[in-house]
Write a protein that holds these residues in place. Sequence first.
Motif, mmCIF file in Angstrom:
data_model
loop_
_atom_site.group_PDB
_atom_site.id
_atom_site.type_symbol
_atom_site.label_atom_id
_atom_site.label_comp_id
_atom_site.label_asym_id
_atom_site.label_seq_id
_atom_site.Cartn_x
_atom_site.Cartn_y
_atom_site.Cartn_z
ATOM 1 N N SER A 136 -13.531 1.495 32.437
ATOM 2 C CA SER A 136 -12.786 2.725 32.710
ATOM 3 C C SER A 136 -13.266 3.853 31.801
ATOM 4 N N ALA B 53 -14.392 2.495 45.736
ATOM 5 C CA ALA B 53 -12.934 2.617 45.691
ATOM 6 C C ALA B 53 -12.419 2.325 44.284
ATOM 7 N N GLU C 130 -10.388 4.916 41.929
ATOM 8 C CA GLU C 130 -9.093 4.562 41.343
ATOM 9 C C GLU C 130 -9.078 4.861 39.846
ATOM 10 N N ARG D 91 -8.656 8.540 39.386
ATOM 11 C CA ARG D 91 -7.438 9.141 39.920
ATOM 12 C C ARG D 91 -6.556 9.623 38.774
#
Length: 225
Positions: A181, A206, A210, A213
């Motif tokens: 991340s 995806a 995420e 986001r």
Amino acid sequence: MESVLTRDLIRLATESIDRLGAAEELPDPVVLELPDTLPLSRGRTVEWHPLVALAVAGHICRYWAQGAGPRGPFAIEAGSSPAGWATLVSPGNGSCPSRRLQAGGGPWSPSGIWITELCGHPRCTEPAPAGPGSRCPSHFGDPGPSGGTGPHWADLAARAWGERHGADGREHPRRVAERLSRLVKQAVAAGMPKEDVAAATGSRRAAVAEILRPAPDPEQGDEWM
């Protein structure tokens, strides 16, 4: 000494070993003096077991031979004494980035002899994510070897991540997810397209979306309820 050459490490280590008498005697440590140009380290020394010095010399010859060359000189950036650790740095030249390593321990230490390649950014203590001189996520914005800013370091780190982990993340899932991340966010912030980040790290688009986001605003409440 304010700087050290690979041959200095080898010479000091072999001289210490040659002075050994009885088998149970311990070798003299290899003593490195920290430069007076570093106020936090002024007047201090670092002591390495001679086998640590030899290991560092071998590491430099093997992994730093490209560009910077294995001879040095290498500045002593920081350290702890006695019998502790030290950080060596090669300032780099031309298209070769600065390189930094930290080493310590010894044959009788619980952790053995350890050598860690550090992020090439001065004074950073993060590991190098993609080999000598590479930058950690916090320093993806550093100029690349050819100068200028761009996603050079982010691209290197993302590709190295993909080679090590791919898309499975089965090794310590939570820790790996946190590191991924951080890498994704910093790589995109450095200008690397998110599609390229996904491809380089071996992650699904995806999953990258995420990670990127925005976190929900607690003041807005749960809109779906």
